[in-house]
Motif scaffolding. Structure first.
Motif, short mmCIF file in Angstrom:
data_model
loop_
_atom_site.label_atom_id
_atom_site.label_comp_id
_atom_site.label_asym_id
_atom_site.label_seq_id
_atom_site.Cartn_x
_atom_site.Cartn_y
_atom_site.Cartn_z
N SER A 16 0.80 -1.23 0.00
CA SER A 16 0.00 0.00 0.00
C SER A 16 0.83 1.28 0.00
N PRO A 17 1.98 1.36 0.70
CA PRO A 17 2.76 2.59 0.59
C PRO A 17 3.34 2.79 -0.81
N LEU A 18 3.67 1.70 -1.50
CA LEU A 18 4.12 1.84 -2.89
C LEU A 18 2.99 2.41 -3.74
N MET A 19 1.78 1.87 -3.58
CA MET A 19 0.63 2.40 -4.33
C MET A 19 0.46 3.89 -4.06
N GLU A 20 0.49 4.24 -2.77
CA GLU A 20 0.31 5.64 -2.38
C GLU A 20 1.36 6.53 -3.03
N GLN A 21 2.62 6.18 -2.85
CA GLN A 21 3.70 7.04 -3.32
C GLN A 21 3.77 7.08 -4.84
N MET A 48 8.91 2.17 4.90
CA MET A 48 8.68 1.29 3.76
C MET A 48 9.82 0.29 3.65
N CYS A 49 9.52 -0.89 3.13
CA CYS A 49 10.59 -1.85 2.88
C CYS A 49 11.49 -1.29 1.78
N GLU A 50 12.73 -1.72 1.77
CA GLU A 50 13.73 -1.12 0.89
C GLU A 50 13.37 -1.26 -0.59
N VAL A 51 12.86 -2.41 -0.98
CA VAL A 51 12.55 -2.63 -2.40
C VAL A 51 11.36 -1.76 -2.81
N ALA A 56 9.33 3.00 -5.71
CA ALA A 56 8.56 4.25 -5.63
C ALA A 56 9.44 5.44 -5.94
N ALA A 57 10.68 5.43 -5.45
CA ALA A 57 11.59 6.55 -5.68
C ALA A 57 11.91 6.70 -7.16
N ALA A 58 11.90 5.59 -7.90
CA ALA A 58 12.19 5.65 -9.33
C ALA A 58 11.15 6.46 -10.09
N ALA A 185 9.31 -8.62 -8.33
CA ALA A 185 8.38 -8.75 -9.45
C ALA A 185 6.98 -8.31 -9.06
N MET A 186 6.54 -8.67 -7.85
CA MET A 186 5.22 -8.26 -7.37
C MET A 186 5.12 -6.74 -7.29
N LEU A 187 6.14 -6.10 -6.75
CA LEU A 187 6.12 -4.65 -6.58
C LEU A 187 6.23 -3.92 -7.91
N GLU A 188 7.03 -4.46 -8.82
CA GLU A 188 7.14 -3.81 -10.14
C GLU A 188 5.83 -3.89 -10.89
N ARG A 189 5.12 -5.01 -10.77
CA ARG A 189 3.82 -5.09 -11.43
C ARG A 189 2.82 -4.15 -10.75
N THR A 190 2.92 -4.02 -9.44
CA THR A 190 2.03 -3.10 -8.72
C THR A 190 2.23 -1.67 -9.22
N ALA A 191 3.47 -1.28 -9.45
CA ALA A 191 3.74 0.05 -9.99
C ALA A 191 3.11 0.23 -11.36
#
Length: 215
Positions: A16-21, A48-51, A56-58, A185-191
């Motif tokens: 959820s923080p990745l989605m938010e950011q 947030m976790c490092e990955v 998100a920073a990208a 992979a999960m987080l990249e797809r979420t982005a």
């Protein structure tokens, strides 16, 4: 007009923080109130976790200030749209705030329901039955997605080559404690899901004179 959107996952340190950011970096900050929260947040106000923070920073997000936060009933009641990582968190939100069920979706469910532009007949239904203050605000968008429930064929989850059932297509699996490859992979797809969500939201929320009427 301010659009109020809350993203929800379990611990509020990864999905959820990745989605938010990621969404915050794509929209006009003056028009949005975007936050995230968790259904089962541990002690310590964790970052947030490092990955997740790296991805998100990208996209230009500033992740340094994030600390894990538990969901708040008042915030859920005030939100125009609530997007969860999975159906498990969607159920928790519905149990806590039953009146929010019609504006609560998993992220992938919302993207799937919003894939096709709204036609004039759908817009008329939204205008007649939505409690939104305007036809082009986020509450109206949530109402439009809700009216599509049951009428849009959900994607099939299927099985792997070894017969194992794949995760439900509306869920973002919590791969935080899985392998590093699965996690990233999960987080990249979420982005990517957030990028598609932003495209759909922009198509709906732009003023009719410059957007919707021209389609």
């Amino acid at each position: 007009m301010t659009h109020r959107l809350i993203f929800v996952c379990e611990a509020n340190i990864c999905r959820s923080p990745l989605m938010e950011q990621a969404l915050r970096a794509r929209v006009d900050a003056e028009s949005w109130e975007i936050s995230s929260a968790g259904t089962r947040v541990g002690p310590g106000d964790l970052p947030m976790c490092e990955v997740s923070a790296e991805i998100a920073a990208a996209s230009g997000a500033d992740t340094a200030a994030h600390r894990s936060t538990a969901i708040d009933v008042g915030d859920l009641q005030a939100a125009d749209l609530v997007l969860t990582a999975s159906r498990a968190e969607r159920s928790v939100v519905a149990q806590l705030v039953p009146e929010a069920r019609s504006r609560t979706f998993t992220l992938r469910e919302a993207v799937h329901l919003g894939a096709d532009p709204l036609d004039p007949d759908e817009l008329a239904v939204v205008a007649a039955f939505s409690a939104a203050s305007a036809a082009d605000d986020l509450a109206a968008y949530a109402s439009a997605l809700h009216h599509r429930r049951g009428f849009v064929q959900p994607p099939s989850s299927g099985r792997t080559l070894f017969g194992k059932r794949r995760p439900h297509p509306f869920d973002i699996p919590d791969a935080h404690h899985g392998s590093a490859r699965e996690h990233r992979a999960m987080l990249e797809r979420t982005a990517l899901d957030i990028a598609e969500l932003e495209r759909q939201l922009d198509a709906f929320l732009v003023p009719p004179a410059t957007g919707r009427a021209a389609r």
